[in-house]
Every structure is written in structure tokens, then in C-alpha cells.
Scaffold this active site. Structure first.
Site, PDB file in Angstrom:
ATOM      1  N   TYR A 248      -2.285   0.248  -0.622  1.00 19.34           N
ATOM      2  CA  TYR A 248      -1.220   0.953  -1.007  1.00 19.34           C
ATOM      3  C   TYR A 248      -0.393   0.077  -1.913  1.00 19.34           C
ATOM      4  O   TYR A 248       0.042   0.254  -3.047  1.00 19.34           O
ATOM      5  CB  TYR A 248      -0.241   1.176   0.141  1.00 19.34           C
ATOM      6  CG  TYR A 248       0.964   1.957  -0.430  1.00 19.34           C
ATOM      7  CD1 TYR A 248       1.150   3.313  -0.615  1.00 19.34           C
ATOM      8  CD2 TYR A 248       2.336   1.462  -0.473  1.00 19.34           C
ATOM      9  CE1 TYR A 248       2.120   4.240  -0.876  1.00 19.34           C
ATOM     10  CE2 TYR A 248       3.323   2.051  -0.849  1.00 19.34           C
ATOM     11  CZ  TYR A 248       3.366   3.505  -0.995  1.00 19.34           C
ATOM     12  OH  TYR A 248       4.489   4.285  -1.439  1.00 19.34           O
TER      13      TYR A 248
ATOM     14  N   SER B 117       6.269   2.078  -6.116  1.00 19.77           N
ATOM     15  CA  SER B 117       6.799   1.877  -4.798  1.00 19.77           C
ATOM     16  C   SER B 117       7.396   0.344  -4.898  1.00 19.77           C
ATOM     17  O   SER B 117       7.051  -0.467  -5.756  1.00 19.77           O
ATOM     18  CB  SER B 117       5.779   1.896  -3.796  1.00 19.77           C
ATOM     19  OG  SER B 117       6.374   1.354  -2.356  1.00 19.77           O
TER      20      SER B 117
END
Length: 258
Positions: free
Chosen positions: A162, A149
Site C-alpha cells: 500500500y 494516501s
């Protein structure tokens, strides 16, 4: 003169995609099949994996749906065994399985929530790679891709686990690239920005809310479509990227450039 577009073909190759039941994983599975690969669609939700495989088969491709809990070593080993029995080889691994990560800072998480996110999103990539690498090494060829990401490069509020996981995947790919280059195995990551998938509605309630909140954070002013991430995956899976390993491919609409 050879058509340069032939470099993007996956004809004769077998691709394994985790998290294939929906979203980015589904789009990548379909793209790989359209490029000529036989695709093993793996997902924790077996019916979703089978649904993606059936969609590919109905369109004239070749795919199978397989249950896989990527946080479990016996499950990953069994899934890879099923792929080998069906297709007798593995050339591409796309690690896209992801559990929903809780919102919050490190002060907010329970240890259970922290461990669950890591067990699927990070340990799952390790276990699948561990299971697949011997088969790729036997053929002296392979491409492993982790879905990371843009938040593996930059931080944001209330996404500590995350950010940690995605950063770890980027550096894991670099280390794997070093360890397995001599075996003909390339390892890279793709770092998408926000993508219009079912996960957006879980966090923001509606896709329109996600677009309003996240779209302006990207230089291009919008969220990505799953198919745009799939095209990046096709590049890294194919011979078009034969000289690319240990790299992180940003497909983030300029999010991390700001």
C-alpha cells in the site's frame, strides 16, 4: 464583481470517477454532480456504479453507471468510449478505484497478491489516464486526480504494498503534470488520512475499532468523513485550483505532520 465561489462550479463539465460505487468515490461523484458536472460513475461492481448514478439522477443531477475493470486496458478503453458516446467530452478524471491490499511485509506477500494490488491501484490509474488524456488534450483542458494516501509520504507496519503504491501515485502525478501541462491538463493527488468507509470495517472488523485504533494517530483525533475528501477533490477538479498541478494535497488530519 464575480462571486469567487463560482470558481468551484463544474457546470458544463464531464467528470469520470473510478471506484464510484461506494466510499470516497461515491462521495466524490455526488459532490461533482452537486457542483454541476455530468458524472460517469465507474466501478468493477456494475450494480454499485448504477446505484450511485441513480442517486445522483434522483437528486436532479446527471449521471451514468458504467462497468469498468481498471486493471484491463480493453475495459478502460470501452468505458471511456461509453462516456464519450453519452456526454461527448471528458474534463475531469478521478482515479479512486482500489483493490483491498493484503496486510504484511514484503516477506509475507505472495506475488499474486502483490500484483493484484498494483494492477488495480496503480496500473488502473495509468490505464484510465491513458484512455482519457487524448480527449482532454483535444479540448485543451483537463484535471486528473489520483487518490493517494498519507502513507505515500510516511511508512507504517504491515502495509508495504500500500505504501509503495500510494508513493508511486504521488510521483506519477508529478511526472504527468510535467508531460501534459502544455495540453492544458493538470494532474494532482489527494492524500487522505484514514476515512470512515466500508474498507475500514474489512480491516478492523467494526468502525468503532477503527476509530479507537486510528483516531489517535491523527492530530485532530478522529477519522475523516468521505465528504471531506470529496470537497478536496472538488477543489482540484475545478477552476479554483487553476494554478495547481503536480501537487499532493494532504487531507489527513495532521497524521503526516508528526
Amino acid at each position: 464583481m464575480e462571486n469567487i465561489l463560482n470558481k468551484y462550479a463544474l457546470t458544463g463539465k464531464v467528470a469520470v470517477v473510478t471506484g464510484a460505487g461506494q466510499g470516497i468515490g461515491r462521495a466524490i461523484s455526488i459532490a461533482f454532480a452537486q457542483a454541476g458536472a455530468k458524472v460517469a460513475c465507474l466501478d468493477m461492481l456494475t450494480e454499485n456504479a448504477i446505484r450511485t448514478a441513480e442517486e445522483i439522477n434522483q437528486a436532479g443531477g446527471t449521471a451514468i453507471g458504467i462497468h469498468a475493470d481498471v486493471s484491463s486496458e480493453p475495459s478502460t478503453q470501452q468505458a471511456v468510449l461509453q462516456v464519450m458516446q453519452a456526454f461527448d467530452g471528458i474534463h475531469v478524471l478521478l482515479n479512486g478505484a482500489a483493490a483491498k491490499d493484503p496486510s504484511g511485509s514484503v516477506a509475507d506477500y505472495s506475488l499474486e497478491d502483490w500484483n493484484k494490488a498494483i494492477s488495480v491501484n496503480l496500473t488502473g490509474a495509468f490505464l484510465m489516464s491513458k484512455a482519457v488524456i487524448p480527449h482532454m488534450a483535444a479540448g485543451k483542458s483537463g484535471s486528473i486526480i489520483h487518490i493517494a494516501s498519507q502513507l505515500g509520504r510516511v511508512g507504517t507496519a504491515n502495509r508495504a504494498v500500500y505504501c509503495a503504491i500510494k508513493s508511486a501515485l504521488i510521483n506519477l502525478a508529478r511526472a504527468m503534470a510535467i508531460d501534459h501541462a502544455a495540453q492544458g491538463i493538470r494532474t494532482n493527488t489527494i492524500s487522505p488520512g484514514a476515512v470512515e468507509t466500508e474498507r475500514m470495517t474489512l480491516r478492523f472488523g467494526t468502525m468503532e475499532n477503527a476509530r479507537k485504533e486510528l483516531g489517535p494517530m491523527h492530530l485532530l483525533g478522529r477519522l475523516a468523513q468521505p465528504e471531506e475528501i470529496a470537497l478536496a477533490a472538488l477543489y482540484l477538479a475545478s477552476d479554483a485550483s487553476a494554478f495547481v498541478t503536480g501537487s499532493d494535497l494532504l487531507v489527513d488530519g495532521g497524521y503526516a505532520a508528526q
